[in-house]
Enzyme design. Structure first.
Site, PDB file in Angstrom:
ATOM      1  N   ASP A 425      10.007  18.981 -51.883  1.00  0.00           N
ATOM      2  CA  ASP A 425      10.861  17.978 -51.412  1.00  0.00           C
ATOM      3  C   ASP A 425       9.866  16.791 -51.656  1.00  0.00           C
ATOM      4  O   ASP A 425       8.644  16.916 -51.852  1.00  0.00           O
ATOM      5  CB  ASP A 425      11.121  18.224 -49.801  1.00  0.00           C
ATOM      6  N   ASP A 863      15.700  21.181 -46.132  1.00  0.00           N
ATOM      7  CA  ASP A 863      14.874  21.892 -46.871  1.00  0.00           C
ATOM      8  C   ASP A 863      14.847  23.400 -46.513  1.00  0.00           C
ATOM      9  O   ASP A 863      14.099  24.315 -47.163  1.00  0.00           O
ATOM     10  CB  ASP A 863      13.373  21.621 -46.940  1.00  0.00           C
TER      11      ASP A 863
END
Length: 1204
Positions: A425, A863
């Site tokens: 991420d 995520d």
């Protein structure tokens, strides 16, 4: 800005032209008409009791990420244990041990199985308990909920019900999915940070329905009731459809009124909302998946080895059974003294096949030592201890937050050493969402002396290179001319000032140039343009100032971190934004006198806000002299296209500076202005207002076109360069991981421009890299780009940048492998605007498409999908949202700790577990086959050469501790060397220590050892006088000697295998051997020893016999000689990387010959096209080019002077 229940009177919606405009009600705004499935949810606001019974009873707000619960633990955990092939075999053996066919007692078979399975289940329970504790931390957070009669009180999140009215205050997370009713602003606006959901750093503007705006304080909810009919729970973060019924009127709802769980309230004192979706019905939880059960590749491969050994076991059992049938049929009738057939019918010459079948079962249990039951429990113990070392590693402890690393599951330790691709991420993982104003270009002049990380690293590397070069390799003229380190540092714009001499750091401002500070800019040649530059910084924004009453300074509530950094910079330059009203901005300017600030008012006439499509922002203001100005900031490509002919005076110089800033990994914006004529502005404003109040679908398009006509013919002022504050050590970490041969993909919900800027900042992208940008506008690029074309130029570096909409198409079955092939051919891959589900799908594609180990790392709820989908999930635990951590396998506080987690702990754990498993199979084959060989000498009767107690102790005590010490403490090289030689990590992804060649090599070693141990002992003791009285050895004496040889052989073998010894290894290895002799001495004194003819077996029988000791020595040496020859040959003629390093360290060459050590380090880096090193190399070649040019000029000047 007002606080508490006093409403802020600024109507914030006036600041937004595009993103927050409430058009007059029209027929198009009638309630949504939806029927049927998918839209059945009814919510009764302020009446949670209505949802106590079905059909309106919805799930609670309690969330759980655990694998088990009280009911499911026993069946699920037992299933997990018996998914392991070996455990299944031992369960069958334990059941058969209750029958007469078993050669061993039932207790000796059942006890080890219960111990092994029980310990593994206890470990699973402990790890799941930790997950439960973290879940409860979230579930027990407090929310301010309406109880009754306008009174609000605190309640745990888990107790929230659908229909509850919740008051959320600034900087708090939303406890469930809420419908916004009102806010501290008069017009119901609020700002939401969705970084946890989609990775976006810019704040989102949400607005309440006009009809609920009067609900402005606690008392107004005393008699409030309403109902909502809306869509059922679904995972789509960006859509919402529903109707709100209030006061007999029905109003349509859309996503701009919905506040999602795990997003955070910003820049707004408080909001009121009603709970729509709770717990696992909330959109963020709908995006998560069940905690998967992950197994490492080594464990899966270990199952295959168990299958091979089981096949070997069945094969030798079959041979033994055939031999027994032959003996039973032919010889047993002649052996009358055995009294056959027996009572159970196990030995019946009249039924040889039945007897053979019973013997097959007996043999399967007897030779079971080929399959090590203690292997699994030893691995569990080792992995728990490895996890403990990871948790206690001081180098992965974050002092700022007080957070250590955490191995949330120990099942995947060795997988850390085999990672091929990292999917990361961006926001909160690579960046800390803080911008620093570093450099700027004004009127074609560059300002800002502080060097970027890339420039500093380049200078340092070049200085080291030149220091390490021999005098012969440095051009004589360079040395003569004085070119050297100082020249390089000058070229790299490295400030020579001491770090300590700098003033204390200001958050958001790292600028260092005396020409602009403390009013010195008055003396600059383009002071009028510098004044304009500072005014654009202080006026062109949508921020709100907040005064700190104690210090008198201002902090700024800005929509984006960039805006905050510009305002801090403007303040430091002497232009302090101090107040905003509905129609004006007030700036305290230190101009014309720096010592006496003057407060100036700029009337805001129009504000054309920033959108992803426009890539610019403009404000039209009237200054105190009555002059109307348009001030604009935006992406350089957009601004340059809109410059007037007479406004391009500084374009060439500014472009050059922008390129330099880009090379240094900085985010850039161009600044421009335009003076407006009163009459022309009035005409434009009339048209703009008409478009703004128009009713119709094309209102936004009209506004865009009219804004575009105004934002033309601009005059360029300059450009800003802001450092997107990466988390500490991110570029260095990415560089080291790239050198270790790892591929890094960035998956972010942020827009493409931001992602590209971050790519440059953390060196995933660099100048000169060929970017393949694929968006919905040019999807054909996928078809054009052939991966084979990428291979033609091995020096060229390609970067693939793709957006979420395009990914939707590329992840379809017919395109996904083409996309993957293209991505694999690129040095770096950045996916922008991706949803949480797409992150998981991309992770799955990489995992399944490449067949290699993937690691996903993130910090937010968005995520969770990819963390769970990847082979290894890593959560960043330093931030407030805990969703990612709760779903992860490992948690670290900062991205930079990933380097140590993989390159050090991953490398060690992989090699330790691989060597440990190979050794386990070696020692069990060496031991188990001797039992089989003896069968041939004992008429295949099922008689063991060893006493039962010996066999029980072999795996549990005598050989278990040394192998555990190997798995916990072994180091081929120390942690510092692992970090200095990152290419060592590639031993894991290449699986050098657990490939079939090595596994079969260890098995062959075990076979050789078993042959030597058995046959040397038989040859030596057969018909041989053993004791001083001339007696020959009996079965117990031979068996005990044989067992002594095995204990010595396998313990010496593990000592040869170890590269790193501590006192613990010495204690365990030699202690195990010593314990064997102590056990023999004690066991020989027990009455039980009389039953097996082993009374005083050591003290009276074996110890006085020299042949016992000489046989032990001879067999031990013979068993270990081939391995010793093998490793000696390998280290001399075909050494592995760690062999070379071990030798350098042993001879202290790393201290005595630093040049050699540096040369070895540079060789031990994987060739990479990304990372700081690749970027520094590019910068070095650029600097060397400049030096070469200077050298050529200097040489030509000298030649000219000589000629004249």
């Amino acid at each position: 800005m007002a606080r508490g229940r006093i409403r802020a009177r600024i109507r914030r919606s006036n600041l937004y032209t595009f993103s927050c405009y409430r058009a007059p009600a029209t027929e198009e705004d009638r309630p949504h008409d939806f029927q049927g499935p998918g839209y059945s949810r009814m919510v009764y606001c302020n009446q949670p009791h209505m949802h106590a019974q079905k059909p309106l009873k919805y799930c609670t707000n309690y969330i759980s990420t655990t694998k088990y619960n009280v009911v499911s633990f026993l069946p699920k955990a037992i299933f997990e244990q018996f998914r392991r092939v070996a455990n299944l075999y031992f369960l069958l053996a334990a059941v058969l041990s209750l029958t007469p066919v078993s050669p061993f007692s039932a207790v000796s078979m059942i006890a080890p199985l219960v111990f092994v399975v029980g310990l593994s289940m206890a470990k699973e329970a402990l790890e799941d308990w930790r997950r439960f504790i973290q879940d409860m931390k979230v579930n027990l957070r407090k929310a301010n909920v309406h109880k009754r009669d306008g009174v609000f009180g605190l309640k745990p999140w888990m107790k929230l019900r659908v229909g509850d009215i919740v008051k959320v205050e600034k900087d708090k997370f939303f406890p469930a999915d809420l419908l916004l009713l009102s806010s501290s602003y008069e017009d119901g606006i609020c700002y939401v940070e969705t970084m946890n959901l989609d990775g976006e750093t810019n704040l989102k503007v949400k607005r309440a329905l006009e009809t609920t705006l009067p609900l402005e304080d606690d008392q107004s909810f005393k008699d409030f009731t309403a109902s909502i009919r809306c869509e059922d729970p679904n995972p789509n973060l960006y859509t919402f459809v529903g109707n709100f019924e209030f006061d007999r009127q029905v109003y349509p709802l859309d996503p701009s009124q919905i506040l999602l769980r795990d997003s955070k309230l910003r820049n707004t004192a408080y909001v009121y909302g009603v709970v729509i979706f709770t717990g696992h019905d909330s959109k963020v939880m709908q995006n998560s998946t069940k905690s998967p059960s992950k197994r490492s590749r080594i464990e899966k491969q270990m199952d295959k080895i168990i299958y091979i050994l089981f096949s070997l076991l069945v094969f030798i059992s079959f041979i033994s059974s055939v031999g027994f049938i032959a003996k039973t049929k032919n010889d047993l009738p002649n052996w009358w003294y055995l009294q056959v057939p027996d009572d159970e019918g196990l030995y019946d010459p009249s039924k040889p096949l039945a007897s053979g079948f019973y013997h097959l079962v007996t043999a399967l249990i007897l030779y079971g030592y080929l399959i090590p039951i203690s292997l699994y429990v030893s691995i569990e113990v080792v992995k728990v201890l490895q996890a403990l070392f990871i948790n206690k590693d001081i180098h992965m402890y974050d002092e700022e937050t007080g957070t250590p690393a955490q191995a949330r599951t120990s099942n995947l330790n060795e997988e850390l050493g085999q990672v091929d691709t990292i999917l990361s991420d961006k926001t909160g993982t690579l960046t800390c969402n803080q911008m620093d104003f570093l450099k700027c270009s004004i009127a074609g002049t560059a300002y800002g002396m502080r060097a970027s990380d890339v420039e500093l690293a380049a200078a340092k590397q070049m200085a080291m290179d030149m220091d390490g070069q021999s005098q012969a390799s440095t051009p004589h003229a360079w040395r003569k001319s004085g070119f050297g380190e100082s020249e390089i540092e000058l070229e790299a714009v490295v400030s020579s000032r001491d770090e300590e001499g700098r003033k204390p750091a200001i958050k958001g401002f790292s600028f260092d140039d005396s020409r602009l500070m403390n009013g010195n800019w008055f003396k600059e040649p383009n002071a009028d343009m510098i004044l304009l530059f500072f005014r654009i910084l202080s006026v062109c924004h949508t921020a709100i100032p907040e005064e700190n009453e104690e210090t008198g300074t201002y902090t700024y509530e800005a929509e984006s971190p960039d805006e905050g950094a510009f305002l801090v910079a403007a303040r430091e330059f002497g232009f302090e934004f101090c107040k905003r009203t509905q129609s004006s901005i007030f700036v305290r300017e230190r101009y014309p006198s720096y010592q006496e600030p003057v407060e100036r008012e700029f009337k805001v006439l129009n504000l054309l806000d920033f959108t992803s499509k426009r890539k610019r922002m403009s404000v039209i203001v009237r200054d105190e002299n009555g002059q109307i100005l348009l001030l604009c900031k935006g992406a350089d490509s957009i601004i340059f296209d809109r410059l007037a002919r007479n406004g391009r005076m500084y374009e060439e110089a500014t472009t050059k500076h922008l390129n330099e800033y880009g090379e240094a990994g900085l985010r850039t914006l161009a600044l421009a202005y335009k003076k407006l004529d009163e009459a022309k502005y009035a005409a434009w404003n009339e048209e703009f207002t008409k478009a703004r109040t128009s009713i119709g679908g094309d209102r936004e398009g009209m506004l865009e076109r009219i804004s575009d006509t105004m934002e033309r013919d601009l005059i360029l002022v300059g450009a800003t360069a802001v450092e997107d504050k990466l988390q500490n050590g991110v570029p260095q970490c990415i560089d080291k991981l790239a050198q270790a041969g790892l591929k890094i993909w960035v998956l972010t919900g942020d827009k493409m421009e931001t992602a590209i800027n971050i790519g440059f900042a953390c060196s995933l992208l660099r100048q000169g890299m060929k970017q393949i940008c694929i968006s919905t506008m040019n999807t054909d690029a996928l078809l054009v780009q052939d991966p084979k074309q990428l291979e033609k130029d091995p020096q060229a570096a390609f970067a693939l940048i793709i957006d979420g909409k395009t990914l939707t198409h590329t992840l379809e079955d017919d395109m996904k492998h083409q996309f993957l092939n293209l991505a694999i051919g690129c040095a770096s891959v950045i996916c922008c605007r991706v949803s949480p589900k797409q992150k998981a799908l991309v992770t799955r594609l990489v995992k399944e498409g490449t067949g290699k180990t993937t690691l996903a790392i993130g910090d937010g709820a968005n995520d969770v999908g990819m963390i769970q989908e990847a082979d290894i999930g890593v959560g960043i635990s330093g931030c407030e949202g805990m969703q990612a951590v709760m779903a992860s396998d490992f948690a670290i506080a900062q991205f930079r700790f990933l380097e140590r987690l993989l390159v050090v702990h991953g490398h060690w754990c992989y090699k330790r577990i691989a060597q440990m498993i190979c050794y386990f199979f070696y020692k069990n084959i060496a031991f188990g086959l001797t039992i089989f060989y003896f069968e041939a000498f004992a008429g295949f009767s099922g008689q063991s050469v060893y006493v039962d107690w010996y066999m029980l102790l072999f795996n549990v005590v005598l050989t278990s501790l040394p192998v555990i010490s190997l798995g916990v403490f072994e180091q081929d090289v120390d942690s510092e060397v692992c970090l200095q030689f990152p290419a060592l990590y590639q031993q894991g992804p290449k699986n050098l220590f657990f490939d079939w060649y090595r596994i079969f090599g260890w098995m062959a070693n075990g076979l050789y050892t078993s042959l030597i141990v058995f046959f040397l002992n038989i040859i030596i003791f057969y018909d041989q006088a053993f004791r001083s009285g001339g007696q020959t050895a009996d079965m117990t004496a031979v068996g005990t000697t044989m067992f002594t040889c095995i204990i010595w052989a396998v313990n010496c073998q593990i000592a040869l295998t170890m590269s790193h010894f501590t006192w613990i290894q010495h204690l365990f290895v030699w202690g195990s051997v010593t314990f064997w002799y102590i056990f023999l001495a004690v066991y020989g004194e027990l009455s039980y020893a009389l039953d097996v003819n082993a009374f005083r077996i050591l003290l009276e029988i074996l110890a006085p016999a020299p042949i016992y000791w000489s046989t032990t020595l001879l067999v031990t040496v013979a068993c270990n000689l081939p391995y010793l020859a093998h490793i000696s040959f390998q280290r001399s003629f075909n050494p592995l990387d760690h062999h070379v390093i071990q030798e350098i360290k042993y001879y202290r060459k790393d201290i005595e010959d630093r040049h050699m050590w540096r040369a070895e380090r540079s060789k031990a880096r994987q060739k990479t096209k990304i990372g700081l090193t690749a970027r520094v190399d590019a910068k070095i070649s650029q600097l060397k080019g400049r030096l070469q040019k200077k050298y050529s000029l200097a040489s030509s000047t000298v030649v000219t002077q000589q000629q004249t």
